[in-house]
Design an enzyme around this catalytic site. Structure first.
Site, mmCIF file in Angstrom:
data_model
loop_
_atom_site.group_PDB
_atom_site.id
_atom_site.type_symbol
_atom_site.label_atom_id
_atom_site.label_comp_id
_atom_site.label_asym_id
_atom_site.label_seq_id
_atom_site.Cartn_x
_atom_site.Cartn_y
_atom_site.Cartn_z
ATOM 1 N N HIS A 1 -3.819 5.969 3.884
ATOM 2 C CA HIS A 1 -4.546 4.792 3.395
ATOM 3 C C HIS A 1 -3.878 3.491 3.837
ATOM 4 C CE1 HIS A 1 -5.823 1.808 0.296
ATOM 5 N NE2 HIS A 1 -6.965 2.469 0.328
ATOM 6 N N ASP B 1 0.836 -1.201 0.000
ATOM 7 C CA ASP B 1 0.000 0.000 0.000
ATOM 8 C C ASP B 1 0.874 1.255 0.000
ATOM 9 O OD1 ASP B 1 -2.381 1.789 0.728
ATOM 10 O OD2 ASP B 1 -3.293 -0.198 0.810
ATOM 11 N N SER C 1 -11.629 -0.813 0.189
ATOM 12 C CA SER C 1 -10.249 -0.793 0.691
ATOM 13 C C SER C 1 -10.180 -1.299 2.121
ATOM 14 C CB SER C 1 -9.694 0.640 0.666
ATOM 15 O OG SER C 1 -9.131 0.972 -0.568
#
Length: 562
Positions: free
Chosen positions: A190, A131, A497
């Protein structure tokens, strides 16, 4: 060009740089600094002979006969003629899948020591998060002694890898003020949030060992490339083999380019990796469910079908992919709001460049190919100045002899378009993103607020049954709406996600029960997926479902205790 070279790479190579740079799917993989392309190659046999010939090319070997090559467009054309080369494709652009969860997914019951599950927490299992980076100093990723739980970290942007000992040393120096910044910092948040859910101390697999791959940049663009994901997966599997630990990989990225049938080299690589080692790969289904980025239609011999596309103000470019059966003959026209009519379906025309007012339209029809018996028609509309003409564009299909008639069209992800842009009659089915289309990966959707429902944004998949064979995506759904992330500033996150790491953590718990605790040494891959599906909570009678897969994650019910 050689038919071993995919359609989009052929179009990209034939398009001027100023136009190509505006279209992410075209530009992904090109390095302006040395004028080279990064390509993905599927091979048969050794590349020793080829590497001795193309000495100015950079070759990176991945698992299962896949390579990433950096070279010039002239070398790509020559490589495609070599007998060891099966197929060549370019990287694609991938995007984040953003848009009291543990209890909902039966995680807490499975963690409880006093239950028949014996308190599984992912201990002894590697959880890999590929990520945007991580905060290595976050307490979520430290053990009770304050040492890191991260066994290895690879920062693709810098090329530096860190062992757990090196991370602990950096943390000590940071605490003492000897260093001011920590490596692999997550600028977006994120990756950190995904890791907290999957394997943080407050997360699902709270005792798992952690692998982190911080994805490299894409030349300042907002997307990452498929090749970066491939390198990350390859790294994680090699590390798991080195540590002799079972592995779960989390991928919370997706894109819309492709036929969504699992036939690209990227998707095949993911599938092959799922069968390579004691490994499972969890991938989000994407957030295109309530977007207007997909259209399905049915052609009938002799009929005309119009698919209308609204383009909002201030769009600098847009691309359209059409995927149909090669045996279905149809003339396809792109009609602008101002009446200009362009034929985009001539398979013999090569790459065609049209000029309309302040716009360039680049199109090419291609197919069938080595891994797809259909045909792709790709068209990109790019403003050479200002913006492309807003209003209703029409894609007209004039059908001749049709045998099957089914076709799909996709636009770029909804996150890249204005809210006014999209098909007027969109189809919610087939809105799952790539690589969630990979058959052996665990494809994860997001639960809705009501029991037994899917989140409206969660991408829809496909159910294909032939005899005993059933290809169904998504495989399962998990909580993905308003997930609370602990920290100094507690926040909530929404999107597939964040549903995906719920399943990633659950897979690690099953691996601990099976492999680490000795109950089932084959608890990975398709077998692990089958147990997750078997334990899923189902409301209603029709399964699988294109939105909900085989049901909602329930970890406790998925552990096959006697």
């Amino acid at each position: 060009m050689n038919p071993r070279i995919e359609n989009l790479l052929q179009i990209s190579a034939d398009t001027s740089e100023d136009i190509r740079q505006q279209v992410p799917d075209m530009d992904a993989g090109f390095d302006d600094s040395d004028r080279t392309w990064e390509i993905i190659v599927k091979t048969a046999g050794s590349l020793d002979r080829i590497r001795s010939i193309y000495t100015n090319a950079e070759f990176t070997q991945l698992l299962c006969g896949y390579w990433i090559v950096r070279t010039t467009i002239y070398n790509i054309e020559a490589l495609a003629t070599e007998p060891e080369i099966i197929f060549i494709e370019k990287p694609k652009a991938l995007y984040f899948e953003l848009y009291a969860a543990k209890s909902e997914a039966c995680v807490n019951v499975a963690k409880a020591e006093e239950t028949q599950y014996g308190g599984v927490t992912g201990k002894g299992v590697l959880v890999a998060v590929i990520d945007s980076g991580i905060d290595i100093g976050n307490n979520e990723f430290l053990d009770d002694s304050g040492n890191t739980r991260i066994k290895a970290l690879w920062d693709q942007a810098t090329g530096i890898t860190y062992s757990d000992m090196e991370i602990n040393s950096i943390l000590e120096d940071y605490k003492n003020g000897a260093v001011k910044t920590l490596p692999a910092r997550d600028e977006t948040g994120h990756g950190n949030e995904v890791a907290v859910i999957a394997c943080g101390r407050s997360g699902v697999a709270s005792d798992a060992d952690i692998l982190i791959v911080k994805l490299g940049n894409s030349g300042g663009n907002a997307y990452i490339r498929t090749t970066q994901i491939m390198r990350g997966v390859d790294y994680c599997i090699r590390k798991a083999i080195e540590y002799s630990q079972p592995l779960v990989v989390n991928i919370s990225y997706g894109g819309t380019y492709g036929n969504h049938e699992g036939g690209s080299i990227f998707e095949m690589f993911i599938d092959d990796c799922c069968s390579t080692y004691r490994c499972s790969i969890c991938i989000g289904v994407g957030n295109e469910g309530e977007g207007r980025t997909h259209y399905s239609g049915q052609l009938i011999s002799g009929n005309v079908l119009d698919a209308e596309l609204a383009i909002g103000d201030y769009e600098p470019q847009i691309s359209i992919q059409i995927w149909k059966r090669a045996m279905d003959n149809a003339r396809i026209e792109l009609i602008a709001p101002t009446g200009e009519n362009l034929v985009i379906s001539d398979r013999n025309a090569g790459v065609v460049h049209h000029n309309i007012k302040n716009m360039r339209v680049i199109s090419k029809a291609y197919g069938p190919g080595p891994f797809y018996m259909g045909e792709e028609i790709y068209a990109a509309i790019v403003a050479t100045s200002g913006y492309i003409t807003s209003g209703i564009w029409n894609i007209r299909f004039i059908a001749a002899n049709v045998l099957d008639g089914f076709f799909n069209m996709w636009l770029p992800p909804v996150s890249t378009l204005s809210s006014a842009t999209g098909f007027l009659r969109p189809s919610p089915e087939y809105t799952f993103t790539i690589p969630g289309t990979s058959r052996r990966a665990i494809c994860v959707g997001a639960n809705g607020r009501a029991p037994g429902s899917a989140a409206t944004f969660s991408g829809r998949g496909v159910n294909v049954k032939s005899g005993l064979m059933l290809y169904a995506k998504p495989d399962i759904t998990a909580p993905g709406v308003n997930i609370r992330i602990p920290g100094n500033k507690e926040k909530t996150v929404t999107g597939t996600s964040f549903a995906t790491p719920m399943v990633t953590g659950a897979a690690a718990m099953l691996m601990e029960w099976g492999i680490v605790k000795g109950n089932d040494q084959y608890m990975y891959g398709e077998k692990l997926k089958a147990y997750l599906i078997n334990g899923a909570t189902r409301v209603g009678n029709v399964w699988p479902d294109s939105a909900r897969g085989w049901g909602e994650l329930c970890v406790a019910a998925s552990i096959p205790v006697k």
